[in-house]
Each structure stands twice: as structure tokens, then as C-alpha cells.
Design a protein around this motif. Structure first.
Motif, PDB file in Angstrom:
ATOM      1  N   ASP A 130     -28.311  27.109  39.803  1.00 30.98           N
ATOM      2  CA  ASP A 130     -29.010  27.679  40.959  1.00 30.98           C
ATOM      3  C   ASP A 130     -28.018  28.346  41.914  1.00 30.98           C
ATOM      4  OD1 ASP A 130     -31.384  26.747  39.942  1.00 30.98           O
ATOM      5  OD2 ASP A 130     -31.511  25.014  41.288  1.00 30.98           O
ATOM      6  N   GLY A 131     -26.901  27.669  42.155  1.00 31.17           N
ATOM      7  CA  GLY A 131     -25.902  28.221  43.052  1.00 31.17           C
ATOM      8  C   GLY A 131     -25.323  29.523  42.545  1.00 31.17           C
ATOM      9  N   ARG A 161     -27.874  32.492  42.821  1.00 29.59           N
ATOM     10  CA  ARG A 161     -28.028  33.050  44.159  1.00 29.59           C
ATOM     11  C   ARG A 161     -26.819  33.890  44.583  1.00 29.59           C
ATOM     12  NH1 ARG A 161     -31.391  28.489  45.344  1.00 29.59           N
ATOM     13  NH2 ARG A 161     -29.640  27.148  45.881  1.00 29.59           N
ATOM     14  N   ARG A 162     -25.677  33.656  43.959  1.00 29.14           N
ATOM     15  CA  ARG A 162     -24.519  34.499  44.268  1.00 29.14           C
ATOM     16  C   ARG A 162     -24.712  35.920  43.754  1.00 29.14           C
ATOM     17  NH1 ARG A 162     -19.256  32.832  44.990  1.00 29.14           N
ATOM     18  NH2 ARG A 162     -18.505  33.926  43.131  1.00 29.14           N
ATOM     19  N   SER A 180     -15.019  33.935  49.289  1.00 33.19           N
ATOM     20  CA  SER A 180     -14.724  32.731  48.525  1.00 33.19           C
ATOM     21  C   SER A 180     -13.761  33.058  47.402  1.00 33.19           C
ATOM     22  CB  SER A 180     -16.020  32.136  47.959  1.00 33.19           C
ATOM     23  OG  SER A 180     -16.670  33.064  47.121  1.00 33.19           O
ATOM     24  N   GLY A 240     -20.535  27.152  41.565  1.00 34.16           N
ATOM     25  CA  GLY A 240     -21.981  27.031  41.703  1.00 34.16           C
ATOM     26  C   GLY A 240     -22.396  25.863  42.579  1.00 34.16           C
ATOM     27  N   TYR A 266     -20.203  26.602  46.606  1.00 36.41           N
ATOM     28  CA  TYR A 266     -20.194  27.839  47.378  1.00 36.41           C
ATOM     29  C   TYR A 266     -21.582  28.315  47.796  1.00 36.41           C
ATOM     30  CZ  TYR A 266     -15.187  28.741  46.690  1.00 36.41           C
ATOM     31  OH  TYR A 266     -13.818  28.681  46.721  1.00 36.41           O
ATOM     32  N   ASP A 267     -22.591  27.530  47.494  1.00 34.55           N
ATOM     33  CA  ASP A 267     -23.940  27.822  47.963  1.00 34.55           C
ATOM     34  C   ASP A 267     -24.344  26.698  48.913  1.00 34.55           C
ATOM     35  OD1 ASP A 267     -26.698  29.386  47.333  1.00 34.55           O
ATOM     36  OD2 ASP A 267     -27.074  27.228  47.518  1.00 34.55           O
ATOM     37  N   GLU A 268     -24.711  27.038  50.137  1.00 34.96           N
ATOM     38  CA  GLU A 268     -24.963  26.020  51.157  1.00 34.96           C
ATOM     39  C   GLU A 268     -26.113  25.092  50.773  1.00 34.96           C
ATOM     40  OE1 GLU A 268     -23.396  25.040  53.978  1.00 34.96           O
ATOM     41  OE2 GLU A 268     -21.791  26.298  53.186  1.00 34.96           O
ATOM     42  N   ASP A 269     -27.176  25.643  50.201  1.00 34.23           N
ATOM     43  CA  ASP A 269     -28.313  24.804  49.824  1.00 34.23           C
ATOM     44  C   ASP A 269     -27.933  23.824  48.714  1.00 34.23           C
ATOM     45  OD1 ASP A 269     -29.884  26.074  51.692  1.00 34.23           O
ATOM     46  OD2 ASP A 269     -30.797  27.457  50.256  1.00 34.23           O
ATOM     47  N   VAL A 270     -27.187  24.308  47.735  1.00 38.70           N
ATOM     48  CA  VAL A 270     -26.766  23.443  46.632  1.00 38.70           C
ATOM     49  C   VAL A 270     -25.778  22.391  47.132  1.00 38.70           C
ATOM     50  CG1 VAL A 270     -25.475  23.381  44.466  1.00 38.70           C
ATOM     51  CG2 VAL A 270     -27.223  25.131  44.826  1.00 38.70           C
TER      52      VAL A 270
END
Length: 263
Positions: free
Chosen positions: A212-213, A216-217, A2, A155, A158-162
Motif C-alpha cells: 500500500d505504501g 501511494r508513492r 526521501s 513502503g 515513507y508513507d504516513e498512513d502505513v
């Protein structure tokens, strides 16, 4: 991999625009499906970024009635080339392949090129798709804000869940609601009424998701959101801070702003 890039530049389209400054974050994507999801999420949330980073409340040395005059200007600038791109939210939205272009009685091979790559560079919506996604909703501002803006979008996107949480959050927002936020946020910022509350309540949820995003990174990036955290916590935008100083210690002069916001 990313990638997030940041640009700081004056808006060039008019004399009025040239009095303000934007800061833009460019974010990459991995596929057609990925760009569609990120495009929709970032377009829907662009008014929140406008509110959080609003920083253009003065014109000709006086308050202009807006928290983001820069953003307001774009609501009255060639509506065919600006705005919230409602078609991006259509179920049929996707990339279109160009096979040829007919010019001067000749068919020119365009295999591998897309209509978006060629033509979206000529428009200036709130999010612009080139070979990357360009976030265009924020004003320029203090150094902490320049660091916060890419962290905010990374944030969220780039986080799939977020990213899915953002899409779920905004899925039932209507075109009229998105346009309302686009038009009213430059004036009222986080105090803009939205459904049963105010935009500040949505911003609280969005900021938590951005944190959160980033967490997790695993790159210890959450601290870059401190400036945004302060805005959400106090519900006071950068523009409102400037106006408070203008009406207080600055004695209704904008001259101290150059020292106050010196990098």
C-alpha cells in the motif's frame, strides 16, 4: 525528499560472523518526531525482516540448525551493544543535546552535536541510528532479495498512513514479546508462534501495508516485492529453499549453492 541506500557486506565481528553476509538498508528522516516513529516501527518489525530474508542455514558445509545463523550470532555478541533497544519504546525517549564535553580539564563546545551521533556508531543493534536509520535484520541473498529489501522498508516507513498503521499494530507488543521474536526467529522463521497464531500471519499484514505504501508513492515499485510476496505466500524462507535443495537434488552438498545464487 526521501532516500534509501543499500549496503551488502560481511559481518566483521568474529570468525563465525565472517562466514555470513548481511544486507542493510539506510533510510533518512525529517525530524526528531519522524525518527522516533520510524525507529520504533522498524525495531518492532526487524524480526519479520529476519524471517523473510533468512538465508544462512549452513556452517562448514552442513546444516547448522538455524534459518539465519547470522542473526543468531548477534544474540550472543556483547548484549550491551546489540539487540532490540527497549528504551526506544519508552515514552521518554528522545534526542539528547550535548552542550560541552569535559576533556583534559577543558570544556569543549559540542553545540549542535548529539550523543546518539557520537556514540551509537559504536554499537550494533537491530536498527542503528546515525544520520540515518540502518536496518540490520536481513541476511544477504539473491539479487531479487537485494531489490526487495529497500522496497519493503520504504513502503512501510515513507508513507504516513502505513507508518501509523505499523505503530498501531505493534503498540501493545511487550518487551518480552519483542525479545522472544528476536531470539526465536533465527531458528523457526515465519513458523515462530506469536500470540494466537504464527509470525507468518503478522508478515501477511505487514507485506500488504508495504505494498500500500509503495502504491501511494506512485513510482511503480511494488514489483520489487515479488520475492517477499513469494516467501509470504508459500511460507518458505530462502534458507528453507536452500535446505530443501541440499537434502534433495544437491545430494547433501553445499557446492551447488555458488551456482544457484550466482548474480
Amino acid at each position: 525528499m526521501s532516500l534509501a541506500l543499500i549496503w551488502l557486506l560481511p559481518c566483521p565481528w568474529s570468525l563465525q560472523d565472517a562466514r555470513t553476509c548481511t544486507v542493510q538498508v539506510n533510510l533518512d528522516f525529517s525530524s526528531e518526531a519522524d525518527v522516533i516513529r520510524k525507529f520504533r516501527a522498524s525495531l518492532a518489525l526487524q524480526p519479520i525482516a529476519t524471517a523473510l530474508f533468512a538465508n544462512s542455514p549452513f556452517t562448514e558445509g552442513k546444516p547448522n540448525g538455524f534459518l539465519s545463523m547470522r542473526s543468531h550470532i548477534w544474540t550472543d555478541t556483547d548484549k550491551d551493544r546489540t539487540g532490540m533497544l527497549p528504551f526506544v519504546f519508552d515514552d521518554s525517549f528522545g534526542m539528547l543535546t550535548m552542550y560541552f564535553a569535559y576533556r583534559n580539564n577543558k570544556y569543549n563546545d559540542c553545540t549542535g552535536m548529539t550523543t546518539f551521533r557520537n556514540h551509537l556508531t559504536t554499537i550494533s543493534p537491530e536498527v542503528r541510528l546515525k544520520r540515518y536509520l540502518e536496518m540490520r535484520g536481513a541476511d544477504g541473498g539473491p539479487w531479487r532479495g537485494l531489490c526487495a529489501l529497500p522496497a519493503f522498508w520504504v513502503g512501510l516507513l515513507y508513507d504516513e498512513d502505513v507508518l501509523q498503521a505499523i505503530l498501531d499494530l505493534t503498540a501493545d507488543w511487550t518487551r518480552a514479546e519483542r525479545e522472544m521474536l528476536r531470539n526465536k526467529v533465527p531458528v523457526t522463521g515465519l513458523k515462530t508462534p506469536f500470540r494466537d497464531g504464527f509470525l507468518k500471519h503478522v508478515a501477511e499484514d505487514v507485506l500488504k501495508l508495504a505494498k500500500d505504501g509503495l502504491e501511494r508513492r506512485g513510482y511503480k515499485e511494488v514489483g520489487f516485492l515479488n520475492a517477499v510476496d513469494e516467501v509470504v505466500r508459500t511460507r518458505v524462507t530462502p534458507a528453507e529453499n536452500l535446505l530443501e535443495m541440499y537434502n534433495g537434488e544437491w545430494g547433501q552438498s553445499v557446492d551447488p549453492v555458488f551456482q544457484e545464487l550466482l548474480y
